[in-house]
Scaffold this motif. Structure first.
Motif, short mmCIF file in Angstrom:
data_model
loop_
_atom_site.label_atom_id
_atom_site.label_comp_id
_atom_site.label_asym_id
_atom_site.label_seq_id
_atom_site.Cartn_x
_atom_site.Cartn_y
_atom_site.Cartn_z
N ARG A 189 -41.63 -0.33 3.45
CA ARG A 189 -42.20 0.72 3.84
C ARG A 189 -41.21 2.17 3.29
O ARG A 189 -40.23 2.02 3.17
CB ARG A 189 -41.97 0.71 5.51
CG ARG A 189 -43.16 -0.18 6.15
CD ARG A 189 -42.87 0.29 7.58
NE ARG A 189 -43.26 1.63 8.22
CZ ARG A 189 -42.40 2.29 9.28
NH1 ARG A 189 -41.73 1.31 9.81
NH2 ARG A 189 -42.53 3.48 9.34
N ARG A 223 -39.63 5.39 3.79
CA ARG A 223 -38.87 6.02 5.08
C ARG A 223 -38.64 7.45 4.93
O ARG A 223 -38.22 8.15 5.66
CB ARG A 223 -37.78 5.33 5.48
CG ARG A 223 -38.07 3.66 5.88
CD ARG A 223 -36.76 2.97 6.36
NE ARG A 223 -35.71 3.97 7.04
CZ ARG A 223 -34.44 4.02 6.74
NH1 ARG A 223 -34.10 3.16 5.47
NH2 ARG A 223 -33.73 4.54 7.44
N THR A 224 -38.68 8.07 3.34
CA THR A 224 -38.30 9.27 3.52
C THR A 224 -39.32 10.27 4.06
O THR A 224 -40.60 10.10 3.94
CB THR A 224 -38.33 9.63 1.80
OG1 THR A 224 -37.15 8.53 1.56
CG2 THR A 224 -37.56 11.00 1.62
#
Ligand code: PLP
Length: 459
Positions: free
Chosen positions: A2, A4-5
């Motif tokens: 995934r 995440r930023t």
């Protein structure tokens, strides 16, 4: 994996250069400004976190809407769009435009309050308190006890203490309480949200006594998003649905569109009461303008009509709340004491805990603000003894409840690298905190003294 930023959910179309100064220049500017960052010209500020008010970057849709602005003195279609946009979210019967939030407050208190009245709020913002006191009413803050402990974690630290509200109404009598207010989010209390459960509980108390509930709605969209994130039962609702539910509990609101209106100027006052609305409009004509513009240009009404809807967009709110927390979490991880959990529009450093060797009477929040400017050209604002304390006739300083330093994040203005720079500057000042000295006040105005006060290093 995934990703995440969290990215800024926009790209940049127009840029505004910011200017670096030397530490020597900043020292001179600081002395000339009496250590009051309000008095430093903005071109000498590198990152301006003085306020999230009116400092928003507008969107292409807002700029486009401004071209539709109709400047008719009366009955402008821009007013119709403005009113419809507000009513679709807030649902109030009367919408009265004002040039900013405090004009709405002035009119509200002039119409609803008289000398000897009492107005409870979770925490009055400074202009709210000043306008309330100006008509001779008493502004009473009733935050929950957790709100007064900066390090304490609580999902809804902006809540009002309902048992103290009941006691207050019993003590002074409901006839002396013309309205109760709830500030969402609670700016002076650390940008903390108010839960829907609390809003409903406050409304129930007010309804039993026949007292109207007004919401200070400046950051209603941020508050709605916190409810979605934190309050059981709301994860599946949109911010707009939650905002509507918040306003259904209220009888009116004051609003500064310079916050969650995503505009640079403007505000409004709403009520469901026809008689009050008429009196408010009469007063509006006296000082702000005709009720279809209220001190604003038609183009401002258009920008607000669009901005209120953009402020409720999910992508925007996610970026907004997480990017503010990014700053708070990065400095807290190194030990910097902040109001926990991070607020919606700002991070508040606990200046008393940051500078325990500086007594409140020597303005630790103002001293810390000066130091962040000196170190990195960052402008922040003290929310503490200078803003809320009082000096008595013997020259003794009576401190505010807390000494906080607010780093307010303008909406859609700074990128993550700007914030990384702010983190570095704060940590540099944190490392040499023991060398920072307190300040003494050498000039103060009779009210709202923090805007124009002048100070110098304490002897
Ligand atoms: C909670 C709250 N209420 C009222 C106001 C006053 O609004 P304005 O600055 O538009 O007069 C502000 C402004 O910062 C605020 O944060």
């Amino acid at each position: 994996m995934r990703i995440r930023t969290i990215i800024e959910p926009f790209r940049i179309k127009s840029v505004e250069p910011i200017r670096r100064t030397t530490q020597e220049e900043r020292q001179k500017l600081l002395e000339a400004a009496g250590y009051n960052l309000f008095l430093i010209p903005a071109e000498y500020i590198l990152i301006d976190l003085l306020s999230d008010s009116g400092t928003n970057a507008m969107s292409t849709e807002q700029w486009a809407a401004m071209m539709r602005g109709d400047e008719s003195y009366a009955g402008s279609p821009s007013f119709t769009r403005f009113r419809d946009s507000i009513q679709a979210i807030m649902g109030f019967r009367h919408v009265i435009p004002t040039h900013q939030g405090r004009a709405a407050e002035r009119i509200l208190f002039n119409v609803m309050c008289k000398k000897g009245d009492v107005v409870p709020n979770n925490t009055h913002f400074d202009t709210t308190r000043a306008n309330c006191e100006f008509v001779g009413a008493e502004a009473v803050d009733l935050p929950i006890p957790e709100a007064l402990e900066p390090a304490r974690q609580h999902p809804f630290k902006g809540n009002m203490d309902t048992s103290r509200l009941i006691q207050l109404i019993e003590r002074v009598g409901p006839e002396r309480v013309p309205l109760v207010m709830l500030t969402v989010t609670n700016n002076s209390g650390g940008g903390q949200p108010v839960s829907l459960e609390n809003i409903k509980a406050v409304k129930a108390i007010c309804a039993r006594q026949g007292i109207p509930l007004y919401i200070d709605a400046c950051r209603f969209a941020e508050n709605a998003y916190f409810i979605r994130l934190r309050e059981p039962g709301y994860a599946g609702k949109t911010p707009r649905e939650i905002a509507k539910e918040m306003f259904r509990c209220a009888d009116g609101c004051t609003m500064s569109a310079k916050k969650d209106g995503l505009a640079n100027i403007g505000g409004f006052l709403c009520t469901n009461d026809d008689t009050i609305a008429q009196q408010e409009k009469d007063l509006l004509i006296l000082t702000e303008g005709f009720p279809t513009y209220g001190g604003l240009a038609g183009r401002d009404l258009e920008a607000i009509a669009v901005g209120l809807n953009e402020a409720l967009e999910e992508d925007y709110l996610n970026y907004r709340i997480l990017s503010t927390a990014y700053l708070g979490n990065h400095i807290a991880a190194e030990g910097v004491p902040i109001v926990q959990p991070p607020g919606g529009h700002a991070i508040y450093i606990d200046a008393r805990a940051f500078l325990p060797h500086i007594p409140p009477g020597q303005f630790p929040g103002v001293a810390l603000a000066a130091e962040l400017y000196l170190e990195g050209g960052i402008r922040s604002v003290e929310i503490g003894t200078l803003m809320f304390g009082k000096r008595d006739e013997h020259g003794v300083e009576h401190p505010g409840q807390m000494d906080l330093l607010r780093l307010a994040i303008p909406r859609r203005v700074y990128t993550q690298s700007h914030i990384d720079y702010v983190v570095e500057v704060i940590l540099e000042v944190w490392r040499r905190r023991e060398t920072i000295r307190g300040l003494e006040l050498i000039y103060q105005a009779p009210f709202l003294r923090h805007f124009t006060a002048r100070l110098r290093p304490a002897p």
